[in-house]
Design a protein around this motif. Structure first.
Motif, PDB file in Angstrom:
ATOM      1  N   ASP A   1     -10.562   9.886  15.433  1.00 42.91           N
ATOM      2  CA  ASP A   1      -9.979  10.734  14.384  1.00 42.91           C
ATOM      3  C   ASP A   1      -8.692  10.126  13.799  1.00 42.91           C
ATOM      4  O   ASP A   1      -8.458  10.197  12.591  1.00 42.91           O
ATOM      5  N   GLU A   2      -7.866   9.538  14.681  1.00 41.28           N
ATOM      6  CA  GLU A   2      -6.567   9.032  14.199  1.00 41.28           C
ATOM      7  C   GLU A   2      -6.738   7.904  13.186  1.00 41.28           C
ATOM      8  O   GLU A   2      -5.966   7.792  12.237  1.00 41.28           O
ATOM      9  N   CYS A   3      -7.736   7.062  13.432  1.00 45.81           N
ATOM     10  CA  CYS A   3      -7.953   5.945  12.503  1.00 45.81           C
ATOM     11  C   CYS A   3      -8.384   6.466  11.131  1.00 45.81           C
ATOM     12  O   CYS A   3      -7.941   5.967  10.095  1.00 45.81           O
ATOM     13  N   GLU A   4      -9.237   7.488  11.146  1.00 47.49           N
ATOM     14  CA  GLU A   4      -9.672   8.100   9.889  1.00 47.49           C
ATOM     15  C   GLU A   4      -8.474   8.762   9.190  1.00 47.49           C
ATOM     16  O   GLU A   4      -8.282   8.616   7.976  1.00 47.49           O
ATOM     17  N   ALA A   5      -7.664   9.484   9.991  1.00 46.67           N
ATOM     18  CA  ALA A   5      -6.518  10.209   9.430  1.00 46.67           C
ATOM     19  C   ALA A   5      -5.495   9.250   8.823  1.00 46.67           C
ATOM     20  O   ALA A   5      -4.856   9.569   7.811  1.00 46.67           O
ATOM     21  N   LYS A   6      -5.366   8.090   9.452  1.00 51.17           N
ATOM     22  CA  LYS A   6      -4.379   7.128   8.950  1.00 51.17           C
ATOM     23  C   LYS A   6      -4.761   6.604   7.557  1.00 51.17           C
ATOM     24  O   LYS A   6      -3.892   6.384   6.708  1.00 51.17           O
ATOM     25  N   VAL A   7      -6.029   6.397   7.333  1.00 44.84           N
ATOM     26  CA  VAL A   7      -6.484   5.952   6.015  1.00 44.84           C
ATOM     27  C   VAL A   7      -6.068   6.993   4.969  1.00 44.84           C
ATOM     28  O   VAL A   7      -5.500   6.663   3.925  1.00 44.84           O
ATOM     29  N   LYS A   8      -6.310   8.248   5.272  1.00 41.18           N
ATOM     30  CA  LYS A   8      -5.989   9.332   4.354  1.00 41.18           C
ATOM     31  C   LYS A   8      -4.488   9.410   4.090  1.00 41.18           C
ATOM     32  O   LYS A   8      -4.040   9.508   2.933  1.00 41.18           O
ATOM     33  N   GLU A   9      -3.726   9.359   5.180  1.00 45.56           N
ATOM     34  CA  GLU A   9      -2.266   9.468   5.109  1.00 45.56           C
ATOM     35  C   GLU A   9      -1.673   8.381   4.220  1.00 45.56           C
ATOM     36  O   GLU A   9      -0.808   8.645   3.388  1.00 45.56           O
ATOM     37  N   GLU A  10      -2.176   7.173   4.411  1.00 45.11           N
ATOM     38  CA  GLU A  10      -1.562   6.042   3.704  1.00 45.11           C
ATOM     39  C   GLU A  10      -2.093   5.858   2.292  1.00 45.11           C
ATOM     40  O   GLU A  10      -1.392   5.316   1.436  1.00 45.11           O
ATOM     41  N   THR A  11      -3.331   6.264   2.044  1.00 41.16           N
ATOM     42  CA  THR A  11      -3.947   5.909   0.750  1.00 41.16           C
ATOM     43  C   THR A  11      -4.542   7.084  -0.016  1.00 41.16           C
ATOM     44  O   THR A  11      -5.000   6.919  -1.144  1.00 41.16           O
ATOM     45  N   LYS A  12      -4.576   8.278   0.612  1.00 42.22           N
ATOM     46  CA  LYS A  12      -5.265   9.437   0.023  1.00 42.22           C
ATOM     47  C   LYS A  12      -6.772   9.228  -0.114  1.00 42.22           C
ATOM     48  O   LYS A  12      -7.458  10.022  -0.757  1.00 42.22           O
ATOM     49  N   PHE A  13      -7.271   8.123   0.443  1.00 44.43           N
ATOM     50  CA  PHE A  13      -8.730   7.958   0.509  1.00 44.43           C
ATOM     51  C   PHE A  13      -9.222   8.749   1.722  1.00 44.43           C
ATOM     52  O   PHE A  13      -8.705   8.573   2.827  1.00 44.43           O
ATOM     53  N   THR A  14     -10.206   9.612   1.511  1.00 40.99           N
ATOM     54  CA  THR A  14     -10.768  10.368   2.633  1.00 40.99           C
ATOM     55  C   THR A  14     -12.192   9.902   2.875  1.00 40.99           C
ATOM     56  O   THR A  14     -12.838   9.350   1.984  1.00 40.99           O
ATOM     57  N   SER A  15     -12.661  10.132   4.098  1.00 41.51           N
ATOM     58  CA  SER A  15     -14.043   9.746   4.386  1.00 41.51           C
ATOM     59  C   SER A  15     -14.954  10.681   3.613  1.00 41.51           C
ATOM     60  O   SER A  15     -14.782  11.891   3.646  1.00 41.51           O
ATOM     61  N   ARG A  16     -15.899  10.139   2.879  1.00 38.94           N
ATOM     62  CA  ARG A  16     -16.868  10.960   2.135  1.00 38.94           C
ATOM     63  C   ARG A  16     -18.061  11.264   3.036  1.00 38.94           C
ATOM     64  O   ARG A  16     -18.295  12.389   3.386  1.00 38.94           O
ATOM     65  N   ASN A  17     -18.817  10.262   3.385  1.00 41.01           N
ATOM     66  CA  ASN A  17     -19.816  10.450   4.437  1.00 41.01           C
ATOM     67  C   ASN A  17     -20.208   9.111   5.051  1.00 41.01           C
ATOM     68  O   ASN A  17     -19.777   8.047   4.576  1.00 41.01           O
ATOM     69  N   ILE A  18     -20.983   9.212   6.123  1.00 46.11           N
ATOM     70  CA  ILE A  18     -21.549   8.034   6.775  1.00 46.11           C
ATOM     71  C   ILE A  18     -22.946   7.893   6.194  1.00 46.11           C
ATOM     72  O   ILE A  18     -23.853   8.649   6.561  1.00 46.11           O
ATOM     73  N   PRO A  19     -23.135   6.993   5.213  1.00 39.30           N
ATOM     74  CA  PRO A  19     -24.417   6.977   4.504  1.00 39.30           C
ATOM     75  C   PRO A  19     -25.564   6.608   5.440  1.00 39.30           C
ATOM     76  O   PRO A  19     -25.395   5.769   6.322  1.00 39.30           O
ATOM     77  N   PHE A  20     -26.709   7.281   5.245  1.00 36.59           N
ATOM     78  CA  PHE A  20     -27.893   6.971   6.057  1.00 36.59           C
ATOM     79  C   PHE A  20     -28.347   5.531   5.830  1.00 36.59           C
ATOM     80  O   PHE A  20     -28.900   4.895   6.702  1.00 36.59           O
ATOM     81  N   ASP A  21     -28.108   5.075   4.617  1.00 39.22           N
ATOM     82  CA  ASP A  21     -28.689   3.805   4.216  1.00 39.22           C
ATOM     83  C   ASP A  21     -27.622   3.007   3.462  1.00 39.22           C
ATOM     84  O   ASP A  21     -27.722   2.815   2.252  1.00 39.22           O
ATOM     85  N   PRO A  22     -26.597   2.535   4.176  1.00 40.32           N
ATOM     86  CA  PRO A  22     -25.478   1.875   3.494  1.00 40.32           C
ATOM     87  C   PRO A  22     -25.894   0.530   2.913  1.00 40.32           C
ATOM     88  O   PRO A  22     -26.809  -0.101   3.449  1.00 40.32           O
ATOM     89  N   PRO A  23     -25.219   0.088   1.838  1.00 40.33           N
ATOM     90  CA  PRO A  23     -25.573  -1.211   1.248  1.00 40.33           C
ATOM     91  C   PRO A  23     -25.352  -2.358   2.238  1.00 40.33           C
ATOM     92  O   PRO A  23     -26.099  -3.329   2.209  1.00 40.33           O
ATOM     93  N   VAL A  24     -24.318  -2.287   3.061  1.00 43.59           N
ATOM     94  CA  VAL A  24     -24.144  -3.251   4.165  1.00 43.59           C
ATOM     95  C   VAL A  24     -23.615  -2.494   5.379  1.00 43.59           C
ATOM     96  O   VAL A  24     -23.087  -1.394   5.241  1.00 43.59           O
ATOM     97  N   GLU A  25     -23.771  -3.070   6.552  1.00 44.96           N
ATOM     98  CA  GLU A  25     -23.183  -2.487   7.754  1.00 44.96           C
ATOM     99  C   GLU A  25     -21.841  -3.180   8.010  1.00 44.96           C
ATOM    100  O   GLU A  25     -21.773  -4.409   8.036  1.00 44.96           O
ATOM    101  N   LYS A  26     -20.799  -2.392   8.181  1.00 45.80           N
ATOM    102  CA  LYS A  26     -19.487  -2.984   8.434  1.00 45.80           C
ATOM    103  C   LYS A  26     -19.276  -3.134   9.942  1.00 45.80           C
ATOM    104  O   LYS A  26     -19.747  -2.305  10.724  1.00 45.80           O
ATOM    105  N   LYS A  27     -18.534  -4.196  10.301  1.00 46.10           N
ATOM    106  CA  LYS A  27     -18.464  -4.557  11.715  1.00 46.10           C
ATOM    107  C   LYS A  27     -17.221  -4.035  12.428  1.00 46.10           C
ATOM    108  O   LYS A  27     -17.250  -3.771  13.626  1.00 46.10           O
ATOM    109  N   THR A  28     -16.088  -3.953  11.692  1.00 48.68           N
ATOM    110  CA  THR A  28     -14.833  -3.595  12.376  1.00 48.68           C
ATOM    111  C   THR A  28     -14.156  -2.409  11.705  1.00 48.68           C
ATOM    112  O   THR A  28     -14.307  -2.191  10.505  1.00 48.68           O
ATOM    113  N   CYS A  29     -13.394  -1.663  12.503  1.00 47.14           N
ATOM    114  CA  CYS A  29     -12.704  -0.476  11.987  1.00 47.14           C
ATOM    115  C   CYS A  29     -11.623  -0.880  10.997  1.00 47.14           C
ATOM    116  O   CYS A  29     -10.807  -1.765  11.292  1.00 47.14           O
ATOM    117  N   ILE A  30     -11.600  -0.246   9.857  1.00 43.45           N
ATOM    118  CA  ILE A  30     -10.635  -0.598   8.803  1.00 43.45           C
ATOM    119  C   ILE A  30      -9.200  -0.381   9.272  1.00 43.45           C
ATOM    120  O   ILE A  30      -8.287  -1.079   8.828  1.00 43.45           O
TER     121      ILE A  30
END
Lengths: 488, 488
Positions: free
Chosen positions: B443-472
């Protein structure tokens, strides 16, 4: 037939206690349920589907006559009600109020709309500037609130669903035409689709909508002889236009107030439909409104069921293809139980098909309205069903007209006669029905009828069966001929 | 072309101020109006008609999948909210309360529903006894209330209109299938009818519906790069069943809690449709949703108008007969003014016809989506229009997909890179769009993105264009690939 008896016992006979019959019938047929919120019901799927059909029939006609739907806020500031004096007096005692929101008290409390003349009047004052902006022809489908002391499912609930039309016009003439046009649409839908005959007429001043110049209604007779107001249409004159400053610049370069109308019909029509057509077996729906028009039930021994289904399935498809709302009951219960079940739920036609029918290439159609059975060839069954549905629709209307006329009393000229009539009906356990009476036009004479007999004026019919000459209360010359009845 | 300039000035360009553009465009096109009630708008006829079309598209699919409509009370007793702990925590800050009614204070205050899990859960506990009563598949069309601090017409208002489905099932598996089925229906309606591409996916725990086990959403990108959650579907597990004691006797003779779902979509879809397709000329509606699909405008000198009308009228009738929603603009304004007017209102096709066209047996079709004009023979015009409408529908969808993909950033791996990306976009005055990022699941990693950039998690897509390897945020191994964006 043990099931049969048990079944019939569950619905109180109409003649024993009509209100109990009504509640039993709608509960058993799962049209509604009570809730923990005072005076509010759940419209269960079978009940709500009736409303969807009424909506579709009304909405189509509203659009054909140039109206469009919109949606206004449900919460109305307290100050808005002050702007039309009679309006606030009429509705204030029934309003629920929002006083806090988002964790804080509100600066001005907000009413849950009982009707929307005020908020819509406010918006119209901003939208209407010129004769070019007129007429404004808007309808709203919405939930409304009237905190009633005594409630009755569908007929009178704290929250109900309705449509409210609100129009603004340049002239009185045009507004009055609109008022009459919408009353006529209500009559048409209620008579043609719901198979309920109504009297179109004008409300007496004491029964007018709070804030209207003239109120018109359609009034229907239930099977207990009581009346239901099934739709109202109001000519509001300049009352709301003055309260909310709805002015326009006319072609002659003068600023003028618009003339407004409003008109409404509600989920109480569901209740009326049940009370007009139902009987001791339960509900009975006119085909045009029935969620299910035909229920198909296979009969005969289970071991021959497969054979029956070879004819059953294609016929089901044929009925569907013909646009009939058909349902197949293939449950394990006995045919007798199913017959009762679907009669109770008001399905207009039961289609029975057994092994012998298949051999003979025929099916049996049983009518809910008359109990008659007819045998028709399978080949032409879809066509026969379609025709029979129309026949049932007409017959249900005709039966309702006959019942109404039989319980409409045209020969009562004095309050004494009315008292005697009511007493006689009560001792015979018959509905006292409606009474067509002369009225001198004085409020006190009308009030006295109500006080003494609980009969209230329904409306002054446009086209009464006879013209009455003298006032039922004072005996003076009658100015109007009025329907009086006990009402929901 | 004085009118032309004046016209364009009235709508703020998107690039200058997207929110201003939005308000200018919907006000000018008369979709809505503000009201004196905080955060509540009027849905004017042109706005409400969009909702009617969305309703029809949804309702059809709900019924095809076995759901039926019902209606539950709007007022919910305070005690009901206490029965599901997370639910009350989630909604309490936003509730308006009725505290008095009929002239008296209420014993228990009543909330204006923000959603109906509680009252419906209560009713289901009474309706469901046995596995034979399951599944229960009910939907409700209703007004709901959330007393929001910041509002935006259609997208976030204190009162809004929506549908909320509520189903109960015997097993988790069946309830989860229902949750996915309804999410897919939302995707289908929004992509096929509204021409808005979406990502289907799962919400992170911090963005879950209050009281849900799992929340799924479809997410759409607006033309300013921000996200709109366009529909949600929740698997509620046994949470509400336990809170409201919704139990059934299963085939194995054991009492069990039901598994419930809920799913909703609202009038915010109107806002999304406008923000995805509109441009500096105003609104642009996909043909399947457009109240008016074709506007016919006669051109050329007035003295030749009569001649034009001999071809105009039959063509109007032919289009109507072909099921096209066509409108004729015969007002006195100049053709240029009318062209602007109907472009601004988002009509997909403008049909021009002048004296020379009549002579040549042709008409001109001008597309709102591309600005292209094509000449077609009058004889086959209805067919050409029908075909072109489908082409425009597809093109608008394709354009929206291209815009979305162009503004979807797949290469950002760290918060530093995200900061740099945002700064670059801001200096270029470009939308910062969406970022596909790895997330470790904390949760903290997600919250930090929001705090610093106002970007919030939208969703975890079922079928993402690529799979990301490391936590942002923390750089640890990513458990999920998540869309992050600023959102309405």
């Amino acid at each position: 037939m043990k099931q049969d008896k048990a079944f019939v016992k569950e619905i109180t006979p109409q003649s024993e206690d009509f209100s109990r019959w009504y509640i039993d019938a709608i509960k058993k047929a799962e049209l509604m349920d009570y809730t923990p919120v005072r005076g509010c019901i759940v419209f269960k799927p079978d009940g709500f589907e009736l409303w969807e059909r009424i909506q579709a029939a009304m909405d189509k006609r509203f659009k054909e006559t140039g109206h469009r739907n919109a949606y206004f806020p449900m919460l109305i500031p307290e100050s808005f009600f002050q702007k039309e004096k009679e309006h606030i007096e009429g509705f204030n005692p029934e309003l629920p109020w929002v006083t806090e929101a988002g964790g804080e008290p509100l600066e001005e409390k907000l009413a849950l709309r009982p009707t929307s003349e005020t908020i819509i009047g406010h918006m119209y004052s901003q939208w209407i500037q010129s004769y070019r902006d007129l007429p404004v022809l808007i309808n709203q489908w919405a939930n409304v609130f009237r905190w009633e002391k005594r409630t009755m499912p569908f007929l009178r609930t704290s929250e109900f669903l309705w449509q409210e039309g609100h129009t603004a016009h340049a002239t009185e003439e045009e507004a009055r035409e609109e008022t009459m046009q919408m009353l006529e649409i209500y009559r048409e839908v209620v008579e043609q689709e719901l198979a309920i005959p109504v009297w179109k007429g004008q409300k007496t001043p004491s029964e007018r909508f709070a804030g209207a110049i003239d109120t018109y209604s359609i009034e229907a007779m239930m099977k207990d002889g009581k009346a239901v107001q099934a739709g109202t249409s109001h000519y509001l004159g300049e009352n709301f236009a003055r309260g909310f400053e709805i002015k326009f610049l006319d072609r002659d370069n003068q600023f003028k107030y618009v003339h407004t109308t409003s008109w409404g019909s509600s989920t109480r029509l569901i209740g009326a439909m049940i009370m007009v057509h139902g009987d001791d077996r339960g509900l009975a729906f006119p085909p045009r409104m029935a969620p299910t028009q035909v229920v198909m039930i296979p009969v005969g021994p289970m071991k021959l069921r497969e054979q029956v289904m070879t004819a059953f399935d294609p016929l089901f498809d044929a009925l569907k293809a013909a646009g009939v709302r058909v349902r197949a009951d293939l449950r394990e219960e006995t045919p007798g139980w199913k017959f009762n079940e679907w009669e109770m739920r008001g399905v207009p036609i039961r289609l029975e098909i057994g092994p012998r029918d298949v051999e003979n290439g025929q099916v049996i159609l049983a009518r809910r309205d008359t109990g008659e059975k007819v045998t028709v060839p399978i080949a032409g069954a879809a066509e026969a069903v379609t025709k029979l549905l129309e026949e049932i629709q007409q017959n249900m209307y005709d039966k309702a007209v006959a019942f109404r006329d039989e319980h409409s009393h045209l020969e009562i000229d004095t309050l004494e006669q009315l008292h005697a009539h009511i007493a006689a009906c009560e001792s015979d356990k018959k509905p006292s029905g409606w009474v067509l009476a002369g009225w001198c036009g004085e409020d006190e004479c009308e009030a006295k009828v109500k006080e003494e007999t609980k009969f209230t004026s329904r409306n002054i019919p446009f086209d009464p069966p006879v013209e009455k000459k003298t006032c039922i209360t004072c005996g003076a010359e009658a100015k109007h001929t009025v329907w009086f009845a006990r009402a929901y």
